[in-house]
Design a protein around this motif. Structure first.
Motif, short mmCIF file in Angstrom:
data_model
loop_
_atom_site.label_atom_id
_atom_site.label_comp_id
_atom_site.label_asym_id
_atom_site.label_seq_id
_atom_site.Cartn_x
_atom_site.Cartn_y
_atom_site.Cartn_z
N LEU A 87 25.79 38.18 46.57
CA LEU A 87 26.23 37.71 45.26
C LEU A 87 25.70 38.67 44.21
O LEU A 87 24.49 38.85 44.09
N LEU A 88 26.60 39.30 43.46
CA LEU A 88 26.19 40.25 42.44
C LEU A 88 25.60 39.52 41.24
O LEU A 88 25.97 38.40 40.94
N SER A 89 24.70 40.18 40.54
CA SER A 89 24.01 39.56 39.42
C SER A 89 24.95 39.34 38.24
O SER A 89 26.06 39.86 38.20
N ILE A 109 22.17 43.17 43.58
CA ILE A 109 22.43 41.97 44.37
C ILE A 109 21.45 40.88 43.96
O ILE A 109 20.24 41.04 44.03
N GLU A 110 21.99 39.75 43.51
CA GLU A 110 21.17 38.64 43.05
C GLU A 110 20.68 37.77 44.20
O GLU A 110 19.58 37.23 44.18
N ASN A 126 34.26 41.68 56.78
CA ASN A 126 33.36 42.83 56.67
C ASN A 126 33.36 43.38 55.24
O ASN A 126 34.40 43.62 54.65
N GLY A 127 32.16 43.56 54.68
CA GLY A 127 32.03 44.10 53.34
C GLY A 127 32.29 43.10 52.23
O GLY A 127 32.28 43.46 51.05
N MET A 128 32.49 41.85 52.58
CA MET A 128 32.79 40.83 51.56
C MET A 128 31.62 40.65 50.60
O MET A 128 30.47 40.71 50.99
N PHE A 129 31.93 40.44 49.32
CA PHE A 129 30.90 40.19 48.32
C PHE A 129 31.41 39.16 47.33
O PHE A 129 32.60 38.81 47.32
N ALA A 130 30.51 38.66 46.49
CA ALA A 130 30.87 37.64 45.51
C ALA A 130 30.35 38.04 44.14
O ALA A 130 29.35 38.76 44.03
N ASP A 147 33.67 30.95 37.00
CA ASP A 147 33.81 30.76 38.44
C ASP A 147 33.10 31.88 39.21
O ASP A 147 32.82 32.95 38.67
N ILE A 148 32.83 31.60 40.46
CA ILE A 148 32.38 32.63 41.39
C ILE A 148 33.55 32.96 42.31
O ILE A 148 34.19 32.06 42.86
#
Length: 227
Positions: A87-89, A109-110, A126-130, A147-148
């Motif tokens: 989860l990005l900050s 990365i938070e 693979n490589g998924m992020f939020a 939203d996230i």
């Protein structure tokens, strides 16, 4: 992992009754009652919905043995059909508008976000992020300010998919509906008609002005495809 008493305190902090919380999540009041007295714990999509309703991280509902340390940019598979994605900050919010101007932040990365794999359907993880979003241009696609979203970089977009892309000299992040054109160009279209369409030419791609970051899945549910 949250105890039943902690779930109860979080509910009361939101000024929700058991019946009101049950209606938000889509379960019976007795399910909330059982969670709060520790009879059993919410899992999968129910844990995600409960976390959203209470303003908590889904990782707080996971057993401690699932929260082992991993590299900050690594998605962590578990035995419970849940993927823990980076989860990005907050400073890296994706913009539902004209973009926020941030480069892709590998080092911001938070934490990790728990995502129910079964709820995603067949998708490459693979490589998924939020990351969090801001703005109102994609509300009609059920992606709202605050939203996230979860982004799947290995998923190839088709017409009407919601995508996260970098565009322009400043590599602005933006969320848009994706449409491929016969001449090789791409149209990025907002759900809100107040925002103009953006046409990406093959030359834009060649010079690096356009970069596809991945297909977007709204964390609260599946984004609505464009027309």
């Amino acid at each position: 992992m949250l105890t039943g008493d902690e779930i109860r305190k979080a509910r009361k902090a939101k000024n929700l009754t058991q019946s009101e919380l049950a209606a938000i999540i889509g379960v019976s009041r007795s399910a909330i009652y059982d969670w709060e007295r520790g009879k059993y714990s919410p899992t999968g999509e129910r844990a995600i919905k409960l976390a959203n309703a209470l303003g908590l991280s889904v990782t707080e509902f996971l057993p401690d043995y699932l929260l082992e340390e991993r590299k900050p940019n690594e998605a962590a598979p578990t035995n419970h059909n849940i993927i823990l994605v980076p989860l990005l900050s907050d400073v890296t919010r994706a913009c539902c508008g004209m973009g926020n101007g941030y480069e892709f932040p590998d080092d911001t990365i938070e934490g990790r976000l728990a995502v129910d794999v079964d709820a995603l359907g067949p998708i490459r993880t693979n490589g998924m992020f939020a990351c969090r979003v801001e703005g109102d241009s994609m509300a009609a696609a059920r992606i709202y300010d605050g939203d996230i979203i979860v982004v799947a970089p290995e998923e190839e977009p088709i017409d009407g998919d919601v995508v996260l892309a970098c565009y322009g000299a400043h590599q602005r992040w933006m969320i848009r509906w994706f449409y491929a054109q016969r001449d090789g160009s791409i149209i990025l279209k907002a759900a809100n008609p107040e925002y103009p369409d953006i046409k990406i030419t093959p030359e834009d791609v060649d010079c690096g002005w356009y970069r596809y970051l991945g297909k977007v899945i709204a964390y609260q549910g599946s984004p609505k495809k464009g027309i």
